[in-house]
Design a protein around this motif. Structure first.
Motif, PDB file in Angstrom:
ATOM      1  N   ASP A   1      -4.169 -22.219  48.914  1.00 53.21           N
ATOM      2  CA  ASP A   1      -5.440 -22.029  49.608  1.00 53.21           C
ATOM      3  C   ASP A   1      -6.261 -20.891  48.997  1.00 53.21           C
ATOM      4  OD1 ASP A   1      -4.828 -24.080  51.341  1.00 53.21           O
ATOM      5  OD2 ASP A   1      -3.804 -22.736  52.754  1.00 53.21           O
ATOM      6  N   ASN A   2      -5.588 -19.927  48.403  1.00 51.89           N
ATOM      7  CA  ASN A   2      -6.284 -18.775  47.825  1.00 51.89           C
ATOM      8  C   ASN A   2      -6.592 -19.068  46.351  1.00 51.89           C
ATOM      9  OD1 ASN A   2      -7.402 -16.275  47.510  1.00 51.89           O
ATOM     10  ND2 ASN A   2      -5.444 -15.203  47.329  1.00 51.89           N
ATOM     11  N   ARG A   3      -7.518 -19.973  46.151  1.00 50.24           N
ATOM     12  CA  ARG A   3      -7.894 -20.411  44.806  1.00 50.24           C
ATOM     13  C   ARG A   3      -9.283 -19.887  44.486  1.00 50.24           C
ATOM     14  NH1 ARG A   3      -6.937 -26.479  42.509  1.00 50.24           N
ATOM     15  NH2 ARG A   3      -8.101 -26.305  40.570  1.00 50.24           N
TER      16      ARG A   3
ATOM     17  N   TRP B   1      -9.324 -27.838  33.694  1.00 55.81           N
ATOM     18  CA  TRP B   1      -9.985 -27.440  34.943  1.00 55.81           C
ATOM     19  C   TRP B   1      -9.223 -26.298  35.619  1.00 55.81           C
ATOM     20  CZ3 TRP B   1     -14.422 -27.830  37.430  1.00 55.81           C
ATOM     21  CH2 TRP B   1     -14.455 -27.593  38.810  1.00 55.81           C
ATOM     22  N   ASN B   2      -7.902 -26.410  35.707  1.00 48.95           N
ATOM     23  CA  ASN B   2      -7.100 -25.373  36.353  1.00 48.95           C
ATOM     24  C   ASN B   2      -7.143 -24.045  35.595  1.00 48.95           C
ATOM     25  OD1 ASN B   2      -6.237 -27.050  38.450  1.00 48.95           O
ATOM     26  ND2 ASN B   2      -4.423 -27.727  37.335  1.00 48.95           N
ATOM     27  N   SER B   3      -7.383 -24.115  34.283  1.00 50.72           N
ATOM     28  CA  SER B   3      -7.373 -22.891  33.486  1.00 50.72           C
ATOM     29  C   SER B   3      -8.531 -21.954  33.824  1.00 50.72           C
ATOM     30  CB  SER B   3      -7.420 -23.239  31.990  1.00 50.72           C
ATOM     31  OG  SER B   3      -8.666 -23.834  31.645  1.00 50.72           O
ATOM     32  N   PHE B   4      -9.529 -22.457  34.528  1.00 49.33           N
ATOM     33  CA  PHE B   4     -10.671 -21.628  34.910  1.00 49.33           C
ATOM     34  C   PHE B   4     -10.507 -20.999  36.294  1.00 49.33           C
ATOM     35  CE2 PHE B   4     -12.734 -24.818  32.038  1.00 49.33           C
ATOM     36  CZ  PHE B   4     -12.973 -23.944  31.002  1.00 49.33           C
ATOM     37  N   PHE B   5      -9.330 -21.162  36.894  1.00 51.23           N
ATOM     38  CA  PHE B   5      -9.111 -20.659  38.249  1.00 51.23           C
ATOM     39  C   PHE B   5      -7.911 -19.725  38.292  1.00 51.23           C
ATOM     40  CE2 PHE B   5     -11.522 -24.496  38.905  1.00 51.23           C
ATOM     41  CZ  PHE B   5     -12.334 -24.221  39.998  1.00 51.23           C
ATOM     42  N   SER B   6      -7.953 -18.791  39.227  1.00 50.45           N
ATOM     43  CA  SER B   6      -6.777 -18.001  39.577  1.00 50.45           C
ATOM     44  C   SER B   6      -6.050 -18.780  40.674  1.00 50.45           C
ATOM     45  CB  SER B   6      -7.187 -16.610  40.070  1.00 50.45           C
ATOM     46  OG  SER B   6      -6.060 -15.897  40.508  1.00 50.45           O
ATOM     47  N   TYR B   7      -4.954 -19.410  40.304  1.00 53.39           N
ATOM     48  CA  TYR B   7      -4.342 -20.400  41.189  1.00 53.39           C
ATOM     49  C   TYR B   7      -2.834 -20.278  41.104  1.00 53.39           C
ATOM     50  CZ  TYR B   7      -2.990 -25.078  42.838  1.00 53.39           C
ATOM     51  OH  TYR B   7      -2.395 -26.118  43.500  1.00 53.39           O
TER      52      TYR B   7
END
Length: 313
Positions: A65-67, A53-59
């Motif tokens: 907060d800036n996800r 799941w995290n791999s699909f986000f710029s995080y």
């Protein structure tokens, strides 16, 4: 008047048909393994799904907060980065070299432990000593042994023409690769030998004696009798060690820190996730590593074609 006779078609035996005993053993195996399988899925399932799941986000961990959802961009960035392929090269080199050497030396040690009679328990205990040492402790030991300041290896090998007292083993790729691989081989060869020893114990001694009576040489007995009958043990040993070596981290992190192009995939993931706090990019690399491990396991199982129920029908 001629008569024609119709012959009944011959019934061909169905291949790969399991006997009732094999089916019963398979059901029993599932029942025995199911509790451990459920616990494993419960413990590892959530982290794996969370990483995907995290791999699909710029995080970034420093800016939660800036996800932003970026789709497959983290995978594209990883696969197009030259650093990733350099890390993949180092990982594959270490895996292939160390596992191949461990297989040869592990099989030799297993043969000795299998043939020896008098100090058998003592020998097996001594062989296990390197494997019982924590990997971090082992890595630091090898690092200090080859270090320019604190090491003794240069003094022992200064009689060689290319070794001097101030020779830096960690100053180049191949010398660093040699020390890293040597420490890995020393640490995990006992594990390989134990798995192969279990396979040697399953080889019927009467088959070896029959082959020798027929005039077979030692090499022919090894290739035609011993190795085919311990195919399952060889597959398990190679599979376990390959998966473990492909995830190498401690030795590289302690000895070189990834310098001189010695970064492995696990070290690269650590850098992205911990040093740079790039959770999305690090998660994408973790998923790629996970898929590589799954692919290796599938290739081994498919390539060896081991029938664990063979001989029990």
């Amino acid at each position: 008047m001629s008569t024609t006779t119709t012959e009944a078609p011959e019934e061909r035996p169905q291949k790969n048909r399991m006997s009732d005993r094999a089916k019963a053993e398979q059901r029993l195996g599932w029942k025995l393994a199911m509790p451990a399988f459920i616990v494993m899925v419960a413990v590892t399932g959530y982290p794996i799904l969370q990483a995907i799941w995290n791999s699909f986000f710029s995080y970034r961990l420093t800016d939660p907060d800036n996800r932003e959802f970026t789709g497959l961009s983290n995978y594209i960035v990883s696969l197009t980065d030259p650093v990733f392929w350099t890390s993949m090269k180092m990982t594959v080199l270490v895996t292939v070299f160390t596992v191949a050497v461990e297989l040869v030396f592990g099989f030799i040690i297993a043969l000795v432990m299998h043939r020896i009679v008098i100090p058998r328990r003592t020998l097996r205990t001594l062989v296990l000593i390197p494997y019982s040492i924590i990997t971090v402790v082992s890595a630091f030991t090898w690092f200090f042994a080859f270090s320019v300041d604190t090491g003794f290896v240069n003094r022992w090998l200064e009689w060689l023409p290319f070794i001097e007292q101030d020779y830096n083993w960690f100053g180049g790729f191949w010398s660093s690769f040699f020390v890293i691989s040597l420490s890995e081989i020393w640490k995990t060869t006992p594990f390989m030998s134990l798995l192969l020893l279990a396979g040697l114990a399953q080889v019927d001694g009467s088959m070896e004696e029959a082959a020798k009576v027929d005039g077979a040489s030692w090499w022919q007995v090894l290739v035609k009798v011993i190795l085919p009958n311990m195919k399952a043990a060889v597959m398990v040993a190679l599979l376990f060690r390959t998966l473990d070596a492909f995830r190498i981290f401690d030795n590289i992190f302690i000895m070189t820190g990834g310098a001189n192009d010695t970064t492995s995939l696990s070290v690269l993931i650590y850098r992205q996730t911990i040093d740079r706090t790039e959770i999305g990019l690090g998660s994408a690399l973790s998923v790629i590593l996970f898929l590589c491990v799954l692919g290796i396991a599938a290739l081994f199982v498919k390539g060896f074609k081991v029938d664990l129920a063979q001989g029990r029908n």
